[in-house]
Scaffold this motif. Structure first.
Motif, PDB file in Angstrom:
ATOM      1  N   GLN A 245     -22.897   7.366 -27.098  1.00 26.66           N
ATOM      2  CA  GLN A 245     -23.622   7.796 -25.909  1.00 26.66           C
ATOM      3  C   GLN A 245     -22.771   7.625 -24.645  1.00 26.66           C
ATOM      4  OE1 GLN A 245     -27.141   5.387 -26.306  1.00 26.66           O
ATOM      5  NE2 GLN A 245     -28.300   7.037 -27.358  1.00 26.66           N
ATOM      6  N   ARG A 246     -22.047   6.499 -24.565  1.00 23.76           N
ATOM      7  CA  ARG A 246     -21.165   6.277 -23.403  1.00 23.76           C
ATOM      8  C   ARG A 246     -20.063   7.321 -23.364  1.00 23.76           C
ATOM      9  NH1 ARG A 246     -21.691   0.875 -24.973  1.00 23.76           N
ATOM     10  NH2 ARG A 246     -19.581   0.885 -25.884  1.00 23.76           N
ATOM     11  N   ASN A 247     -19.498   7.596 -24.552  1.00 20.59           N
ATOM     12  CA  ASN A 247     -18.425   8.590 -24.618  1.00 20.59           C
ATOM     13  C   ASN A 247     -18.925   9.975 -24.206  1.00 20.59           C
ATOM     14  OD1 ASN A 247     -15.556   9.117 -25.786  1.00 20.59           O
ATOM     15  ND2 ASN A 247     -16.838  10.729 -26.663  1.00 20.59           N
ATOM     16  N   GLU A 248     -20.171  10.312 -24.650  1.00 21.60           N
ATOM     17  CA  GLU A 248     -20.738  11.596 -24.283  1.00 21.60           C
ATOM     18  C   GLU A 248     -20.958  11.699 -22.787  1.00 21.60           C
ATOM     19  OE1 GLU A 248     -21.865  14.479 -26.277  1.00 21.60           O
ATOM     20  OE2 GLU A 248     -20.186  13.472 -27.274  1.00 21.60           O
ATOM     21  N   GLN A 249     -21.384  10.613 -22.187  1.00 28.51           N
ATOM     22  CA  GLN A 249     -21.595  10.601 -20.740  1.00 28.51           C
ATOM     23  C   GLN A 249     -20.279  10.811 -19.996  1.00 28.51           C
ATOM     24  OE1 GLN A 249     -23.383   7.002 -19.306  1.00 28.51           O
ATOM     25  NE2 GLN A 249     -23.765   7.826 -17.261  1.00 28.51           N
ATOM     26  N   LEU A 250     -19.229  10.097 -20.447  1.00 31.72           N
ATOM     27  CA  LEU A 250     -17.905  10.267 -19.813  1.00 31.72           C
ATOM     28  C   LEU A 250     -17.391  11.675 -20.021  1.00 31.72           C
ATOM     29  CD1 LEU A 250     -16.278   6.852 -20.826  1.00 31.72           C
ATOM     30  CD2 LEU A 250     -17.055   7.534 -18.537  1.00 31.72           C
ATOM     31  N   LEU A 251     -17.613  12.229 -21.223  1.00 29.03           N
ATOM     32  CA  LEU A 251     -17.155  13.583 -21.522  1.00 29.03           C
ATOM     33  C   LEU A 251     -17.816  14.589 -20.594  1.00 29.03           C
ATOM     34  CD1 LEU A 251     -15.501  15.456 -23.321  1.00 29.03           C
ATOM     35  CD2 LEU A 251     -17.423  15.477 -24.927  1.00 29.03           C
ATOM     36  N   ARG A 252     -19.135  14.429 -20.371  1.00 30.08           N
ATOM     37  CA  ARG A 252     -19.830  15.329 -19.452  1.00 30.08           C
ATOM     38  C   ARG A 252     -19.288  15.205 -18.026  1.00 30.08           C
ATOM     39  NH1 ARG A 252     -24.301  13.687 -22.540  1.00 30.08           N
ATOM     40  NH2 ARG A 252     -24.895  12.135 -20.963  1.00 30.08           N
TER      41      ARG A 252
END
Length: 221
Positions: free
Chosen positions: A188-195
């Motif tokens: 979830q953290r990685n997805e947030q950073l990716l966005r």
């Protein structure tokens, strides 16, 4: 899924009532048959004691009158009949009225018995029609009950298998649960950073594109 337990209980109660009715009818049939046999045997004994020819004679009023008159005229004539025959005739003549009454009573009872047997046959026919109506229902319900019991047993067996399989699965889950939660959180953290990175890239690419478009427009105009 709707709870059908009440309907199933009603089904079993109906099956019990039909089975009980069939058993009661079978008991009635057996009892009637037994009673009829006993009555027939008793009447056969009576027939052997008062044979057909004597029945017909003693129940014929004209013959009976002639017999009584002849007996009365001979009953004290030992010189003609002899002592033994005279005593037998006297005894029989003295008892003849009670014997006739008995035979008449037996004849009336035979008539009533015949009427009762006829009525019984009507009842048996009626009960047989009910049994014929009930029997297919009972047979079909018996199949359903058998299948239902088999399904319930199968369900109990499968539930037992589920319970037996639960501890190892629970153990695996307990061991991996914390790792799974960590992976989910990291994802979830990685997805947030990716966005966020994607948004920043789009923003940075958009600004020179606007200036470039403006410059082209100025030269051509």
């Amino acid at each position: 899924m709707a709870d059908n337990s009440d309907d199933v209980k009603v089904f079993y109660k109906l099956f019990e009532n039909i089975s009980k009715s069939l058993e009661e009818m079978q008991t009635v049939f057996k009892s009637a048959s037994s009673s009829s046999n006993a009555t027939t045997e008793s009447l056969a004994v009576i027939k052997r004691f008062f044979n057909t020819s004597i029945d017909a004679a003693l129940l014929d009023d004209a013959f009976l009158s002639q017999f009584k008159n002849a007996a009365e005229s001979l009953v004290d004539k030992t010189s003609i009949l002899g002592q033994d025959k005279n005593e037998r005739l006297k005894n029989f003549n003295n008892q003849i009225n009670s014997k006739v009454d008995n035979l008449k009573a037996a004849a009336e009872k035979e008539k009533r018995r015949a009427a009762l047997e006829k009525t019984r046959n009507v009842h048996v026919g009626t009960l047989e029609s009910y049994r014929s109506a009930f029997q297919p229902c009972k047979d079909e319900m018996q199949k359903m009950v058998t299948n239902h019991e088999a399904l319930k047993k199968g369900l109990r067996d499968y539930e037992k298998l589920m319970i037996e399989q639960m501890p190892p699965c629970k153990n695996v889950y307990s061991q991996q649960q914390s790792s799974i939660e960590s992976e989910i959180s990291a994802f979830q953290r990685n997805e947030q950073l990716l966005r966020q990175e994607s948004q920043e890239i789009d923003k940075l690419r958009k600004e020179p594109s606007i200036d470039w478009t403006g410059l082209i427009a100025a030269f051509y105009n």
